[in-house]
Design a protein around this motif. Structure first.
Motif, PDB file in Angstrom:
ATOM      1  N   CYS A 118       0.464  -1.622   0.129  1.00 34.04           N
ATOM      2  CA  CYS A 118       0.169   0.542  -0.282  1.00 34.04           C
ATOM      3  C   CYS A 118       1.029   1.365  -0.167  1.00 34.04           C
ATOM      4  CB  CYS A 118      -0.756  -0.193   1.115  1.00 34.04           C
ATOM      5  SG  CYS A 118      -2.116   1.187   1.320  1.00 34.04           S
ATOM      6  N   ASP A 119       0.426   2.265  -0.503  1.00 33.59           N
ATOM      7  CA  ASP A 119       0.925   3.738  -1.262  1.00 33.59           C
ATOM      8  C   ASP A 119       0.530   4.615   0.404  1.00 33.59           C
ATOM      9  OD1 ASP A 119       2.436   6.497  -1.415  1.00 33.59           O
ATOM     10  OD2 ASP A 119       2.178   6.117  -3.140  1.00 33.59           O
ATOM     11  N   LEU A 120       1.029   4.712   1.451  1.00 31.14           N
ATOM     12  CA  LEU A 120       0.559   5.375   2.316  1.00 31.14           C
ATOM     13  C   LEU A 120       1.557   6.443   2.736  1.00 31.14           C
ATOM     14  CD1 LEU A 120      -0.617   2.589   4.908  1.00 31.14           C
ATOM     15  CD2 LEU A 120      -2.022   4.027   3.804  1.00 31.14           C
ATOM     16  N   SER A 121       2.935   6.981   1.910  1.00 34.18           N
ATOM     17  CA  SER A 121       3.383   7.597   1.531  1.00 34.18           C
ATOM     18  C   SER A 121       2.930   9.144   2.632  1.00 34.18           C
ATOM     19  CB  SER A 121       4.370   7.925   0.023  1.00 34.18           C
ATOM     20  OG  SER A 121       3.863   8.317  -0.614  1.00 34.18           O
ATOM     21  N   GLY A 122       3.255   9.797   2.981  1.00 30.11           N
ATOM     22  CA  GLY A 122       2.903  11.580   3.798  1.00 30.11           C
ATOM     23  C   GLY A 122       1.538  11.267   3.989  1.00 30.11           C
ATOM     24  N   ALA A 123       1.084   9.527   4.460  1.00 29.12           N
ATOM     25  CA  ALA A 123       0.134   9.528   5.669  1.00 29.12           C
ATOM     26  C   ALA A 123      -0.167  10.295   6.895  1.00 29.12           C
ATOM     27  CB  ALA A 123      -0.556   8.164   5.281  1.00 29.12           C
ATOM     28  N   THR A 124      -1.068   9.669   7.942  1.00 28.93           N
ATOM     29  CA  THR A 124      -0.731  10.284   8.922  1.00 28.93           C
ATOM     30  C   THR A 124      -1.801  10.001   9.611  1.00 28.93           C
ATOM     31  OG1 THR A 124      -0.569  12.890   8.615  1.00 28.93           O
ATOM     32  CG2 THR A 124      -0.777  12.448  10.971  1.00 28.93           C
ATOM     33  N   PHE A 125      -1.103   9.185  10.808  1.00 21.99           N
ATOM     34  CA  PHE A 125      -1.498   8.081  11.552  1.00 21.99           C
ATOM     35  C   PHE A 125      -1.844   8.460  12.921  1.00 21.99           C
ATOM     36  CE2 PHE A 125      -0.396   5.283   7.935  1.00 21.99           C
ATOM     37  CZ  PHE A 125      -1.111   4.854   7.888  1.00 21.99           C
ATOM     38  N   GLN A 126      -3.027   8.805  13.651  1.00 18.59           N
ATOM     39  CA  GLN A 126      -3.186   9.715  15.147  1.00 18.59           C
ATOM     40  C   GLN A 126      -4.257   8.890  15.948  1.00 18.59           C
ATOM     41  OE1 GLN A 126      -4.428  13.509  13.798  1.00 18.59           O
ATOM     42  NE2 GLN A 126      -2.748  14.164  15.302  1.00 18.59           N
ATOM     43  N   LYS A 127      -3.336   8.601  17.241  1.00 21.10           N
ATOM     44  CA  LYS A 127      -3.919   7.189  18.401  1.00 21.10           C
ATOM     45  C   LYS A 127      -4.778   6.516  17.501  1.00 21.10           C
ATOM     46  CE  LYS A 127      -3.753  10.230  21.563  1.00 21.10           C
ATOM     47  NZ  LYS A 127      -3.600  11.568  22.172  1.00 21.10           N
ATOM     48  N   THR A 128      -3.833   5.515  16.385  1.00 23.20           N
ATOM     49  CA  THR A 128      -4.751   4.341  15.393  1.00 23.20           C
ATOM     50  C   THR A 128      -3.996   3.195  15.689  1.00 23.20           C
ATOM     51  OG1 THR A 128      -5.193   5.999  13.591  1.00 23.20           O
ATOM     52  CG2 THR A 128      -4.786   3.872  12.955  1.00 23.20           C
ATOM     53  N   LYS A 129      -5.168   1.683  16.394  1.00 22.70           N
ATOM     54  CA  LYS A 129      -4.406   0.862  16.256  1.00 22.70           C
ATOM     55  C   LYS A 129      -3.918   0.217  14.884  1.00 22.70           C
ATOM     56  CE  LYS A 129      -5.975  -1.736  19.267  1.00 22.70           C
ATOM     57  NZ  LYS A 129      -6.751  -2.829  20.417  1.00 22.70           N
ATOM     58  N   LEU A 130      -2.831  -0.345  14.783  1.00 25.50           N
ATOM     59  CA  LEU A 130      -2.516  -1.408  14.211  1.00 25.50           C
ATOM     60  C   LEU A 130      -1.934  -2.696  14.571  1.00 25.50           C
ATOM     61  CD1 LEU A 130      -1.127   2.199  12.114  1.00 25.50           C
ATOM     62  CD2 LEU A 130      -2.137   0.752  10.941  1.00 25.50           C
ATOM     63  N   ASP A 131      -2.490  -3.189  15.420  1.00 26.29           N
ATOM     64  CA  ASP A 131      -2.238  -4.531  15.828  1.00 26.29           C
ATOM     65  C   ASP A 131      -2.084  -5.691  14.627  1.00 26.29           C
ATOM     66  OD1 ASP A 131      -0.969  -3.023  17.771  1.00 26.29           O
ATOM     67  OD2 ASP A 131      -3.730  -3.467  18.968  1.00 26.29           O
ATOM     68  N   GLU A 132      -1.392  -6.118  14.295  1.00 28.07           N
ATOM     69  CA  GLU A 132      -1.040  -7.190  13.229  1.00 28.07           C
ATOM     70  C   GLU A 132      -1.509  -6.654  12.605  1.00 28.07           C
ATOM     71  OE1 GLU A 132      -3.850 -10.271  15.323  1.00 28.07           O
ATOM     72  OE2 GLU A 132      -2.315 -10.280  17.885  1.00 28.07           O
ATOM     73  N   ALA A 133      -1.121  -5.916  11.686  1.00 32.43           N
ATOM     74  CA  ALA A 133      -1.574  -4.881  10.676  1.00 32.43           C
ATOM     75  C   ALA A 133      -0.320  -5.387   9.967  1.00 32.43           C
ATOM     76  CB  ALA A 133      -1.062  -3.503  10.235  1.00 32.43           C
ATOM     77  N   ASP A 134      -0.725  -6.305   8.409  1.00 33.94           N
ATOM     78  CA  ASP A 134       0.328  -6.327   7.005  1.00 33.94           C
ATOM     79  C   ASP A 134       0.681  -5.699   6.637  1.00 33.94           C
ATOM     80  OD1 ASP A 134       2.214  -7.135   5.704  1.00 33.94           O
ATOM     81  OD2 ASP A 134       0.594  -8.978   4.441  1.00 33.94           O
ATOM     82  N   LEU A 135       1.948  -4.880   6.201  1.00 33.51           N
ATOM     83  CA  LEU A 135       2.225  -3.787   5.972  1.00 33.51           C
ATOM     84  C   LEU A 135       3.605  -3.756   4.691  1.00 33.51           C
ATOM     85  CD1 LEU A 135       1.885  -1.399   8.339  1.00 33.51           C
ATOM     86  CD2 LEU A 135       0.804  -0.950   7.093  1.00 33.51           C
ATOM     87  N   THR A 136       4.082  -5.363   4.913  1.00 31.21           N
ATOM     88  CA  THR A 136       5.179  -5.386   4.287  1.00 31.21           C
ATOM     89  C   THR A 136       5.310  -5.466   2.695  1.00 31.21           C
ATOM     90  OG1 THR A 136       3.575  -7.654   3.446  1.00 31.21           O
ATOM     91  CG2 THR A 136       5.284  -8.370   5.235  1.00 31.21           C
ATOM     92  N   GLY A 137       6.003  -4.333   2.152  1.00 31.54           N
ATOM     93  CA  GLY A 137       6.469  -3.527   1.146  1.00 31.54           C
ATOM     94  C   GLY A 137       5.535  -2.223   0.794  1.00 31.54           C
ATOM     95  N   ALA A 138       5.014  -2.074   1.936  1.00 32.86           N
ATOM     96  CA  ALA A 138       4.135  -0.433   2.004  1.00 32.86           C
ATOM     97  C   ALA A 138       5.421   0.471   1.861  1.00 32.86           C
ATOM     98  CB  ALA A 138       3.655  -0.513   3.834  1.00 32.86           C
ATOM     99  N   LYS A 139       4.861   1.866   0.856  1.00 38.78           N
ATOM    100  CA  LYS A 139       5.556   2.519   1.277  1.00 38.78           C
ATOM    101  C   LYS A 139       4.751   3.973   1.899  1.00 38.78           C
ATOM    102  CE  LYS A 139       6.869   6.211  -2.502  1.00 38.78           C
ATOM    103  NZ  LYS A 139       6.641   6.497  -3.803  1.00 38.78           N
ATOM    104  N   LEU A 140       6.105   4.209   3.153  1.00 33.47           N
ATOM    105  CA  LEU A 140       5.428   5.262   4.151  1.00 33.47           C
ATOM    106  C   LEU A 140       7.073   6.452   4.354  1.00 33.47           C
ATOM    107  CD1 LEU A 140       5.122   2.021   6.470  1.00 33.47           C
ATOM    108  CD2 LEU A 140       3.775   3.355   5.680  1.00 33.47           C
ATOM    109  N   ASP A 141       7.341   5.853   3.449  1.00 36.59           N
ATOM    110  CA  ASP A 141       7.768   7.341   3.116  1.00 36.59           C
ATOM    111  C   ASP A 141       7.265   8.633   3.319  1.00 36.59           C
ATOM    112  OD1 ASP A 141       9.444   6.530   1.854  1.00 36.59           O
ATOM    113  OD2 ASP A 141       9.305   6.376   0.047  1.00 36.59           O
TER     114      ASP A 141
END
Length: 181
Positions: A118-141
């Motif tokens: 998933c392309d999540l570049s420049g995304a903002t996560f505030q007080k969000t639960k991502l427990d056990e999330a699969d972010l393999t190969g994600a774009k988090l720049d």
């Protein structure tokens, strides 16, 4: 006038390829609806139920998802630049290879979400639960994670995270791999 489907019961509806640009769907029930390839750019979906909905290849750019139930929804290959998710339930959502640059996730539950590639570049996560999330190969720049939980999340397999910030996040058992692993 723009389309207003506020409160509509669209359970199991086939809206594949529909043009719902800037539509108002406040509190609409779209459980198990088929919205693949639909354009929901700028749509207001606050309070809507989209559990199990198929939004594959849909455009949700700049759409508002406040208090929305998206449990188990499919957003694979969806486009959602600057989409806003606030106090929404995205548990078990499947959004592999989606493009969600500069999206905002505030006080959301994304436990077990499938966000591989998933392309999540420049995304903002505030007080969000991502427990056990699969972010393999994600774009988090340049993505920002503030006060989030990433317990047992998987950030391996070619994740790009240049300039990403994880501030006051719980990273217990976070799986991240260095290049070459």
């Amino acid at each position: 006038a723009l389309l207003d489907l506020s409160g509509a019961n669209l359970t199991d509806a086939d809206l594949s390829g529909a043009n719902l640009t800037e539509a108002t769907l406040l509190g609409a029930n779209l459980t198990d609806a088929r919205l693949s390839g639909a354009c929901l750019s700028g749509a207001l979906l606050d309070g809507a139920v989209l559990s199990g909905a198929n939004l594959q290849r849909a455009d949700v750019s700049r759409a508002s998802f406040k208090g929305v139930n998206l449990t188990g929804a499919i957003l694979t290959d969806a486009t959602g630049e600057e989409a806003r998710f606030e106090r929404s339930d995205l548990v078990g959502v499947v959004a592999n290879d989606a493009a969600l640059p500069r999206a905002h996730f505030v006080l959301c539950a994304c436990d077990g979400a499938e966000l591989a590639g998933c392309d999540l570049s420049g995304a903002t996560f505030q007080k969000t639960k991502l427990d056990e999330a699969d972010l393999t190969g994600a774009k988090l720049d340049e993505a920002t994670f503030d006060g989030c939980t990433l317990i047992e999340a998987d950030l391996g397999g070619g994740v790009s995270a240049r300039g990403a910030v994880l501030d006051e996040c719980d990273r217990t058992k976070l799986r991240a791999y260095e290049k070459g692993d």
